[in-house]
Design an enzyme around this catalytic site. Structure first.
Site, PDB file in Angstrom:
ATOM      1  N   ASN A  76       0.994  -1.232   0.141  1.00  0.00           N
ATOM      2  CA  ASN A  76      -0.007   0.056   0.062  1.00  0.00           C
ATOM      3  C   ASN A  76       0.845   1.184   0.066  1.00  0.00           C
ATOM      4  OD1 ASN A  76      -2.610  -1.205   0.100  1.00  0.00           O
ATOM      5  ND2 ASN A  76      -2.631  -1.397   2.079  1.00  0.00           N
ATOM      6  N   ASP A  85      -5.528  -3.293  -2.930  1.00  0.00           N
ATOM      7  CA  ASP A  85      -6.778  -4.137  -3.070  1.00  0.00           C
ATOM      8  C   ASP A  85      -6.594  -5.001  -4.085  1.00  0.00           C
ATOM      9  OD1 ASP A  85      -7.890  -2.354  -1.216  1.00  0.00           O
ATOM     10  OD2 ASP A  85      -9.150  -1.157  -2.572  1.00  0.00           O
ATOM     11  N   ASP A 111      -5.869  -7.567   6.038  1.00  0.00           N
ATOM     12  CA  ASP A 111      -5.203  -8.542   5.423  1.00  0.00           C
ATOM     13  C   ASP A 111      -5.314 -10.098   5.990  1.00  0.00           C
ATOM     14  OD1 ASP A 111      -3.802  -8.243   7.540  1.00  0.00           O
ATOM     15  OD2 ASP A 111      -1.866  -7.844   6.657  1.00  0.00           O
TER      16      ASP A 111
END
Length: 183
Positions: A76, A85, A111
């Site tokens: 990220n 994503d 996650d």
């Protein structure tokens, strides 16, 4: 002037059908993840509750795997949340493809994923966990011209009589963290 009885009954049946469809949609929204096409934590816990009941009733062994996607924060931070994503969606698809259709894969949040393995003894559950770790590590996840390595840590626990869904998940989560510390 009142409607004929048959017309009123047909109208009410149509309204009942609309309400049933809306209830089914609300149930789907409440029990399925909005990002990945899997049950969410609530949906997974519902499946786990049924799995525990089957273990108690039929005495067939079943296990739960707690799967943690390693390094998602780094993905990220380096490549953006959209890429993170996509990584979650990619791993979810791999987990589903690596399981039997009778097993339940769900996203527990962030996650983390859970996998309910029906009719699985301890050895087959451990083999499944090892196979999934290798599958994810061996898969190429490409972002443009770059390849981002993905890996998962998996903890496993057997379902026991008297378990609650929360208890089973906690044991599997602890097993996953013990595995990370030992690695």
């Amino acid at each position: 002037m009142t409607e004929p009885k048959d017309t009123e009954i047909a109208r009410l049946r149509g309204r009942v059908a609309q309400l049933e469809a809306r209830c089914a949609e609300l149930d789907r929204l409440a029990h399925h993840d909005s990002l990945v096409p899997l049950p969410n934590r609530r949906g997974f816990l519902r499946a786990l509750e049924l799995g525990i009941a089957r273990v108690v009733r039929y005495g067939e062994p079943s296990a739960v795997l707690f799967v943690d996607l390693d390094g998602l924060k780094l993905v990220n931070d380096r490549h953006g949340h959209e890429t993170g994503d996509r990584a979650l969606i990619h791993v979810a698809a791999m987990l589903v493809s690596g399981e039997r259709s009778t097993d339940c894969v769900g996203r527990l949040g962030g996650d983390e994923f859970g996998i309910l393995l029906d009719h699985a003894d301890e050895q087959s559950a451990a083999e499944t966990a090892a196979r999934l770790v290798e599958m994810v590590a061996g898969e190429r996840f490409e972002i443009g011209a770059a390849t981002v390595p993905l890996s998962v840590a998996i903890g496993m626990t057997m379902i026991e009589a008297g378990d609650t869904p929360a208890c089973v998940l906690a044991r599997a989560d602890q097993a996953m963290y013990r595995g990370k510390v030992a690695a």
